[in-house]
Write a protein that holds these residues in place. Structure first.
Motif, PDB file in Angstrom:
ATOM      1  N   ILE A   1      31.789 -78.299 -19.288  1.00  0.00           N
ATOM      2  CA  ILE A   1      31.325 -77.461 -20.403  1.00  0.00           C
ATOM      3  C   ILE A   1      32.505 -77.052 -21.278  1.00  0.00           C
ATOM      4  CG2 ILE A   1      30.194 -75.300 -21.048  1.00  0.00           C
ATOM      5  CD1 ILE A   1      28.605 -75.441 -18.469  1.00  0.00           C
ATOM      6  N   VAL A   2      33.622 -76.659 -20.648  1.00  0.00           N
ATOM      7  CA  VAL A   2      34.812 -76.268 -21.408  1.00  0.00           C
ATOM      8  C   VAL A   2      35.295 -77.426 -22.270  1.00  0.00           C
ATOM      9  CG1 VAL A   2      37.252 -75.640 -21.208  1.00  0.00           C
ATOM     10  CG2 VAL A   2      35.551 -74.474 -19.787  1.00  0.00           C
ATOM     11  N   ILE A   3      35.359 -78.620 -21.698  1.00  0.00           N
ATOM     12  CA  ILE A   3      35.795 -79.801 -22.465  1.00  0.00           C
ATOM     13  C   ILE A   3      34.855 -80.059 -23.640  1.00  0.00           C
ATOM     14  CG2 ILE A   3      36.122 -82.314 -22.366  1.00  0.00           C
ATOM     15  CD1 ILE A   3      36.886 -81.934 -19.390  1.00  0.00           C
TER      16      ILE A   3
ATOM     17  N   GLU B   1      24.945 -81.742 -26.279  1.00  0.00           N
ATOM     18  CA  GLU B   1      24.779 -83.195 -26.286  1.00  0.00           C
ATOM     19  C   GLU B   1      25.819 -83.896 -25.406  1.00  0.00           C
ATOM     20  OE1 GLU B   1      25.096 -84.487 -30.289  1.00  0.00           O
ATOM     21  OE2 GLU B   1      23.523 -83.161 -31.056  1.00  0.00           O
ATOM     22  N   HIS B   2      26.927 -83.193 -25.134  1.00  0.00           N
ATOM     23  CA  HIS B   2      28.064 -83.855 -24.495  1.00  0.00           C
ATOM     24  C   HIS B   2      28.370 -83.368 -23.083  1.00  0.00           C
ATOM     25  CE1 HIS B   2      29.039 -85.806 -28.276  1.00  0.00           C
ATOM     26  NE2 HIS B   2      29.007 -84.647 -28.895  1.00  0.00           N
ATOM     27  N   VAL B   3      27.692 -82.332 -22.607  1.00  0.00           N
ATOM     28  CA  VAL B   3      28.034 -81.760 -21.299  1.00  0.00           C
ATOM     29  C   VAL B   3      27.888 -82.791 -20.176  1.00  0.00           C
ATOM     30  CG1 VAL B   3      27.428 -80.047 -19.555  1.00  0.00           C
ATOM     31  CG2 VAL B   3      27.531 -79.387 -21.961  1.00  0.00           C
ATOM     32  N   LEU B   4      26.736 -83.443 -20.095  1.00  0.00           N
ATOM     33  CA  LEU B   4      26.519 -84.416 -19.024  1.00  0.00           C
ATOM     34  C   LEU B   4      27.434 -85.635 -19.140  1.00  0.00           C
ATOM     35  CD1 LEU B   4      22.647 -84.274 -18.487  1.00  0.00           C
ATOM     36  CD2 LEU B   4      24.465 -83.186 -17.159  1.00  0.00           C
ATOM     37  N   PRO B   5      27.629 -86.218 -20.349  1.00  0.00           N
ATOM     38  CA  PRO B   5      28.611 -87.301 -20.462  1.00  0.00           C
ATOM     39  C   PRO B   5      30.022 -86.871 -20.050  1.00  0.00           C
ATOM     40  CG  PRO B   5      27.176 -87.307 -22.365  1.00  0.00           C
ATOM     41  CD  PRO B   5      26.855 -86.061 -21.600  1.00  0.00           C
TER      42      PRO B   5
END
Length: 297
Positions: free
Chosen positions: A90-92, A122-126
């Motif tokens: 999440i931080v990233i 949109e990007h947390v799981l990737p």
């Protein structure tokens, strides 16, 4: 007064990349900090609380663990590691979502938490998938041969910014990492190591209360005059607060490394593809077109 925007696509030497990193963090300390606190904060807070409770089970114990206490400790430690991975992703996602919006928008000073959240989710799981896979590859590289570990660390450090900025899949980003970093491994690895050291120095301030209380807890727990099972609730509460502050600080300070990698990415893209120069040419062409339209009017 609007601060000067830092260009992403620009060739920079080693010192300029560090300077750009801290200038960005200084300019965006409040809006980026709010985004991290509101979006990533709750999960990081949970990590801190569980970590504090698990550590207290070890410290405030007479040294004789029952089977149930041992299982509880191991379970707590495992849970902390799992949630820490999720919080790191999440931080990233938050940092690079904000960073990319900053580089793309003219009104970057008006970036809101809700806009960052819209892009972040949109990007947390990737990011989580990439974090697990790259972490395992780098770990294996260091275990078997140290040099491949550093090579993988230098190359795969770009995978997160590539997935957010260029909207690439994991496979596409993986390949592009090595394309970008070719002939620039030493400068990339050197930058990462320097930023890790700087992050550790700053992070030690946040971790100092936990270290002091851990040391005091270990000292008093060995004293026969100290009743560890009935230790003051205030002391335990202070330990949890200190652990939470340490967790928040260590997670949020990771943005130092991420932003430095972001500007190294911009440096390499400009060096190999002249992306900034092409943007300037397009911008100049648009200005001329706009001026000619005004003259006809």
């Amino acid at each position: 007064m609007q601060a000067n925007k830092i260009k992403l696509y620009e060739q920079r030497d080693f010192g300029d990349k560090i300077n750009a990193t801290f200038t960005f963090l200084r300019q965006n300390f409040i809006p980026l900090g709010k985004s991290l606190l509101y979006i990533a904060g709750p999960v990081v807070l949970l990590v801190g609380i569980i970590s504090a409770v698990t550590t207290m089970d070890l410290l405030f114990n007479d040294g004789d663990f029952s089977d149930e206490e041992a299982l509880s400790f191991l379970g707590g430690t495992g849970l902390v590691n799992v949630i820490s991975l999720f919080s790191a992703s999440i931080v990233i996602a938050v940092v690079y979502s904000y960073f990319c919006m900053y580089t793309e928008r003219e009104d970057y000073e008006n970036i809101s938490v809700s806009e960052v959240w819209t892009r972040t989710k949109e990007h947390v799981l990737p990011m989580l998938l990439s974090l697990i896979v790259t972490g395992m590859l780098i770990f294996v590289g260091f275990i078997f041969l140290i040099i491949p570990g550093f090579i993988l660390m230098g190359a795969l450090s770009f995978i997160f910014i590539l997935q957010v900025k260029e909207k690439l899949s994991f496979g596409e980003a993986f390949s592009r990492c090595f394309q970008l970093v070719s002939d620039n491994y030493l400068s990339t690895i050197g930058l990462i190591l320097v930023m890790i050291i700087l992050q550790a120095i700053v992070g030690s301030i946040f971790g100092l209360p936990v270290m002091l209380m851990t040391g005091m807890g270990a000292f008093f727990s060995t004293s026969s005059d100290y009743d560890v099972e009935n230790s003051s609730a205030v002391i335990q509460a202070l330990f949890i607060i200190a652990q939470v502050i340490g967790s928040l600080g260590s997670q949020f300070l990771y943005s130092i490394i991420l932003i430095a990698i972001g500007y190294q990415y911009g440096n390499l893209v400009e060096k190999k593809e002249a992306a900034g120069l092409m943007q300037d040419i397009d911008s100049l062409g648009q200005q001329k077109k706009h001026s000619s339209e005004e003259e006809r009017y």
